[in-house]
Design a protein around this motif. Structure first.
Motif, PDB file in Angstrom:
ATOM      1  N   HIS A 292      87.294  -6.283   3.144  1.00 28.93           N
ATOM      2  CA  HIS A 292      86.668  -6.693   4.402  1.00 28.93           C
ATOM      3  C   HIS A 292      86.053  -8.086   4.267  1.00 28.93           C
ATOM      4  O   HIS A 292      86.220  -8.937   5.145  1.00 28.93           O
ATOM      5  CB  HIS A 292      85.604  -5.676   4.833  1.00 28.93           C
ATOM      6  CG  HIS A 292      84.884  -6.069   6.070  1.00 28.93           C
ATOM      7  ND1 HIS A 292      85.454  -5.949   7.314  1.00 28.93           N
ATOM      8  CD2 HIS A 292      83.667  -6.617   6.263  1.00 28.93           C
ATOM      9  CE1 HIS A 292      84.599  -6.397   8.227  1.00 28.93           C
ATOM     10  NE2 HIS A 292      83.514  -6.803   7.611  1.00 28.93           N
ATOM     11  N   ALA A 293      85.355  -8.320   3.168  1.00 25.96           N
ATOM     12  CA  ALA A 293      84.721  -9.621   2.948  1.00 25.96           C
ATOM     13  C   ALA A 293      85.728 -10.759   2.809  1.00 25.96           C
ATOM     14  O   ALA A 293      85.468 -11.885   3.221  1.00 25.96           O
ATOM     15  CB  ALA A 293      83.833  -9.560   1.706  1.00 25.96           C
ATOM     16  N   LEU A 294      86.889 -10.454   2.243  1.00 28.12           N
ATOM     17  CA  LEU A 294      87.907 -11.496   2.005  1.00 28.12           C
ATOM     18  C   LEU A 294      88.848 -11.734   3.174  1.00 28.12           C
ATOM     19  O   LEU A 294      89.595 -12.697   3.178  1.00 28.12           O
ATOM     20  CB  LEU A 294      88.736 -11.134   0.753  1.00 28.12           C
ATOM     21  CG  LEU A 294      87.992 -11.191  -0.564  1.00 28.12           C
ATOM     22  CD1 LEU A 294      88.823 -10.554  -1.666  1.00 28.12           C
ATOM     23  CD2 LEU A 294      87.613 -12.624  -0.919  1.00 28.12           C
ATOM     24  N   ARG A 295      88.830 -10.868   4.166  1.00 25.81           N
ATOM     25  CA  ARG A 295      89.797 -11.005   5.261  1.00 25.81           C
ATOM     26  C   ARG A 295      89.561 -12.221   6.110  1.00 25.81           C
ATOM     27  O   ARG A 295      88.619 -12.848   6.175  1.00 25.81           O
ATOM     28  CB  ARG A 295      89.842  -9.761   6.125  1.00 25.81           C
ATOM     29  CG  ARG A 295      88.589  -9.543   6.933  1.00 25.81           C
ATOM     30  CD  ARG A 295      88.809  -8.420   7.906  1.00 25.81           C
ATOM     31  NE  ARG A 295      87.580  -7.982   8.496  1.00 25.81           N
ATOM     32  CZ  ARG A 295      86.895  -8.672   9.423  1.00 25.81           C
ATOM     33  NH1 ARG A 295      87.330  -9.834   9.830  1.00 25.81           N
ATOM     34  NH2 ARG A 295      85.779  -8.205   9.920  1.00 25.81           N
TER      35      ARG A 295
ATOM     36  N   ALA B 123      95.284 -12.282  -3.885  1.00 24.55           N
ATOM     37  CA  ALA B 123      95.404 -10.931  -4.425  1.00 24.55           C
ATOM     38  C   ALA B 123      94.042 -10.514  -4.957  1.00 24.55           C
ATOM     39  O   ALA B 123      93.419 -11.257  -5.709  1.00 24.55           O
ATOM     40  CB  ALA B 123      96.444 -10.879  -5.539  1.00 24.55           C
ATOM     41  N   LEU B 124      93.589  -9.350  -4.543  1.00 26.61           N
ATOM     42  CA  LEU B 124      92.333  -8.790  -5.035  1.00 26.61           C
ATOM     43  C   LEU B 124      92.668  -7.819  -6.163  1.00 26.61           C
ATOM     44  O   LEU B 124      93.483  -6.911  -5.990  1.00 26.61           O
ATOM     45  CB  LEU B 124      91.602  -8.055  -3.911  1.00 26.61           C
ATOM     46  CG  LEU B 124      90.348  -7.296  -4.307  1.00 26.61           C
ATOM     47  CD1 LEU B 124      89.290  -8.235  -4.884  1.00 26.61           C
ATOM     48  CD2 LEU B 124      89.802  -6.528  -3.108  1.00 26.61           C
TER      49      LEU B 124
ATOM     50  N   SER C 223      80.693 -13.936  -8.976  1.00 24.14           N
ATOM     51  CA  SER C 223      79.798 -14.581  -8.028  1.00 24.14           C
ATOM     52  C   SER C 223      79.636 -13.723  -6.781  1.00 24.14           C
ATOM     53  O   SER C 223      80.527 -12.956  -6.426  1.00 24.14           O
ATOM     54  CB  SER C 223      80.396 -15.939  -7.643  1.00 24.14           C
ATOM     55  OG  SER C 223      79.714 -16.490  -6.546  1.00 24.14           O
ATOM     56  N   VAL C 224      78.526 -13.882  -6.097  1.00 24.70           N
ATOM     57  CA  VAL C 224      78.351 -13.241  -4.795  1.00 24.70           C
ATOM     58  C   VAL C 224      78.595 -14.259  -3.683  1.00 24.70           C
ATOM     59  O   VAL C 224      78.272 -14.029  -2.534  1.00 24.70           O
ATOM     60  CB  VAL C 224      76.958 -12.586  -4.644  1.00 24.70           C
ATOM     61  CG1 VAL C 224      76.806 -11.428  -5.605  1.00 24.70           C
ATOM     62  CG2 VAL C 224      75.847 -13.594  -4.824  1.00 24.70           C
ATOM     63  N   ASP C 225      79.185 -15.378  -4.046  1.00 26.42           N
ATOM     64  CA  ASP C 225      79.520 -16.444  -3.104  1.00 26.42           C
ATOM     65  C   ASP C 225      80.348 -15.877  -1.950  1.00 26.42           C
ATOM     66  O   ASP C 225      81.331 -15.172  -2.156  1.00 26.42           O
ATOM     67  CB  ASP C 225      80.317 -17.516  -3.848  1.00 26.42           C
ATOM     68  CG  ASP C 225      80.782 -18.658  -2.968  1.00 26.42           C
ATOM     69  OD1 ASP C 225      80.296 -18.791  -1.839  1.00 26.42           O
ATOM     70  OD2 ASP C 225      81.653 -19.418  -3.429  1.00 26.42           O
ATOM     71  N   GLN C 226      79.956 -16.184  -0.730  1.00 24.21           N
ATOM     72  CA  GLN C 226      80.626 -15.664   0.453  1.00 24.21           C
ATOM     73  C   GLN C 226      81.721 -16.584   0.983  1.00 24.21           C
ATOM     74  O   GLN C 226      82.267 -16.341   2.046  1.00 24.21           O
ATOM     75  CB  GLN C 226      79.593 -15.417   1.561  1.00 24.21           C
ATOM     76  CG  GLN C 226      78.594 -14.338   1.224  1.00 24.21           C
ATOM     77  CD  GLN C 226      79.245 -12.977   1.103  1.00 24.21           C
ATOM     78  OE1 GLN C 226      80.070 -12.604   1.918  1.00 24.21           O
ATOM     79  NE2 GLN C 226      78.879 -12.232   0.077  1.00 24.21           N
ATOM     80  N   SER C 227      82.054 -17.643   0.242  1.00 21.00           N
ATOM     81  CA  SER C 227      83.083 -18.563   0.726  1.00 21.00           C
ATOM     82  C   SER C 227      84.428 -17.845   0.798  1.00 21.00           C
ATOM     83  O   SER C 227      84.721 -16.941   0.025  1.00 21.00           O
ATOM     84  CB  SER C 227      83.184 -19.793  -0.180  1.00 21.00           C
ATOM     85  OG  SER C 227      83.592 -19.424  -1.474  1.00 21.00           O
ATOM     86  N   THR C 228      85.236 -18.251   1.754  1.00 22.28           N
ATOM     87  CA  THR C 228      86.530 -17.612   1.942  1.00 22.28           C
ATOM     88  C   THR C 228      87.596 -18.313   1.107  1.00 22.28           C
ATOM     89  O   THR C 228      87.461 -19.474   0.745  1.00 22.28           O
ATOM     90  CB  THR C 228      86.946 -17.639   3.426  1.00 22.28           C
ATOM     91  OG1 THR C 228      86.981 -18.997   3.862  1.00 22.28           O
ATOM     92  CG2 THR C 228      85.970 -16.859   4.281  1.00 22.28           C
ATOM     93  N   THR C 229      88.631 -17.589   0.819  1.00 21.79           N
ATOM     94  CA  THR C 229      89.776 -18.108   0.088  1.00 21.79           C
ATOM     95  C   THR C 229      90.971 -18.012   1.011  1.00 21.79           C
ATOM     96  O   THR C 229      91.260 -16.936   1.533  1.00 21.79           O
ATOM     97  CB  THR C 229      90.031 -17.287  -1.185  1.00 21.79           C
ATOM     98  OG1 THR C 229      88.869 -17.340  -2.007  1.00 21.79           O
ATOM     99  CG2 THR C 229      91.227 -17.814  -1.957  1.00 21.79           C
ATOM    100  N   PRO C 230      91.668 -19.119   1.241  1.00 23.88           N
ATOM    101  CA  PRO C 230      92.826 -19.042   2.144  1.00 23.88           C
ATOM    102  C   PRO C 230      93.949 -18.216   1.530  1.00 23.88           C
ATOM    103  O   PRO C 230      94.105 -18.186   0.305  1.00 23.88           O
ATOM    104  CB  PRO C 230      93.239 -20.503   2.323  1.00 23.88           C
ATOM    105  CG  PRO C 230      92.682 -21.213   1.144  1.00 23.88           C
ATOM    106  CD  PRO C 230      91.459 -20.451   0.704  1.00 23.88           C
TER     107      PRO C 230
ATOM    108  N   ILE D 186      85.662   2.483  -2.534  1.00 23.08           N
ATOM    109  CA  ILE D 186      84.606   1.925  -1.683  1.00 23.08           C
ATOM    110  C   ILE D 186      84.453   0.433  -1.960  1.00 23.08           C
ATOM    111  O   ILE D 186      84.378  -0.389  -1.043  1.00 23.08           O
ATOM    112  CB  ILE D 186      83.264   2.661  -1.905  1.00 23.08           C
ATOM    113  CG1 ILE D 186      83.388   4.135  -1.526  1.00 23.08           C
ATOM    114  CG2 ILE D 186      82.134   1.974  -1.164  1.00 23.08           C
ATOM    115  CD1 ILE D 186      83.739   4.397  -0.077  1.00 23.08           C
ATOM    116  N   ALA D 187      84.398   0.076  -3.245  1.00 24.11           N
ATOM    117  CA  ALA D 187      84.261  -1.337  -3.611  1.00 24.11           C
ATOM    118  C   ALA D 187      85.443  -2.141  -3.066  1.00 24.11           C
ATOM    119  O   ALA D 187      85.278  -3.245  -2.534  1.00 24.11           O
ATOM    120  CB  ALA D 187      84.176  -1.484  -5.131  1.00 24.11           C
ATOM    121  N   GLY D 188      86.658  -1.597  -3.193  1.00 21.90           N
ATOM    122  CA  GLY D 188      87.837  -2.283  -2.673  1.00 21.90           C
ATOM    123  C   GLY D 188      87.751  -2.506  -1.178  1.00 21.90           C
ATOM    124  O   GLY D 188      88.082  -3.585  -0.683  1.00 21.90           O
ATOM    125  N   GLY D 189      87.315  -1.487  -0.447  1.00 27.42           N
ATOM    126  CA  GLY D 189      87.178  -1.624   1.004  1.00 27.42           C
ATOM    127  C   GLY D 189      86.177  -2.703   1.386  1.00 27.42           C
ATOM    128  O   GLY D 189      86.422  -3.517   2.285  1.00 27.42           O
TER     129      GLY D 189
END
Length: 112
Positions: free
Chosen positions: A109-112, A66-67, A55-62, A102-105
């Motif tokens: 950033h998106a998950l922080r 682990a990515l 998904s491209v869902d931008q919701s955060t995960t508390p 690059i993808a990991g970075g």
């Protein structure tokens, strides 16, 4: 993100990898174990995998989370994806893929 779990990957202590980290490797908790073992020993972590079908869902995960990133050419195995709680992807257009670093970075950033 403070811990890196390595599961059948490049030698993190090779000269090329060491140079690319610019010393950051010495600030991280590096663990050599497979994803299944990590999941079993850290059941409180939400496992989030990067996958083209995600998904491209931008919701955060508390936290804790682990990515999980896979091989640049073939991605993650189906058995690894089956362990994950959530699949995400980076919406990209006009290019085939991104380097895993690059993808990991971008994803960290998106998950922080």
């Amino acid at each position: 993100f403070t811990t890196v779990v390595l599961d059948r990957t490049a030698d993190i202590y090779s000269p090329k990898v060491m140079r690319s980290t610019q010393g950051a490797v010495f600030q991280l908790d590096i663990r050599f174990m497979d994803v299944r073992a990590f999941h079993a020993s850290h059941p409180d972590h939400t496992l989030i995998a990067a996958d083209i079908k995600g998904s491209v869902d931008q919701s955060t995960t508390p936290p804790p989370l682990a990515l999980i990133l896979g091989n640049e050419g073939s991605g993650l195995k189906a058995s690894t994806l089956a362990l994950c709680d959530r699949l995400i992807r980076i919406p990209i257009a006009n290019i085939d893929s991104l380097n895993v670093g690059i993808a990991g970075g971008i994803l960290m950033h998106a998950l922080r």
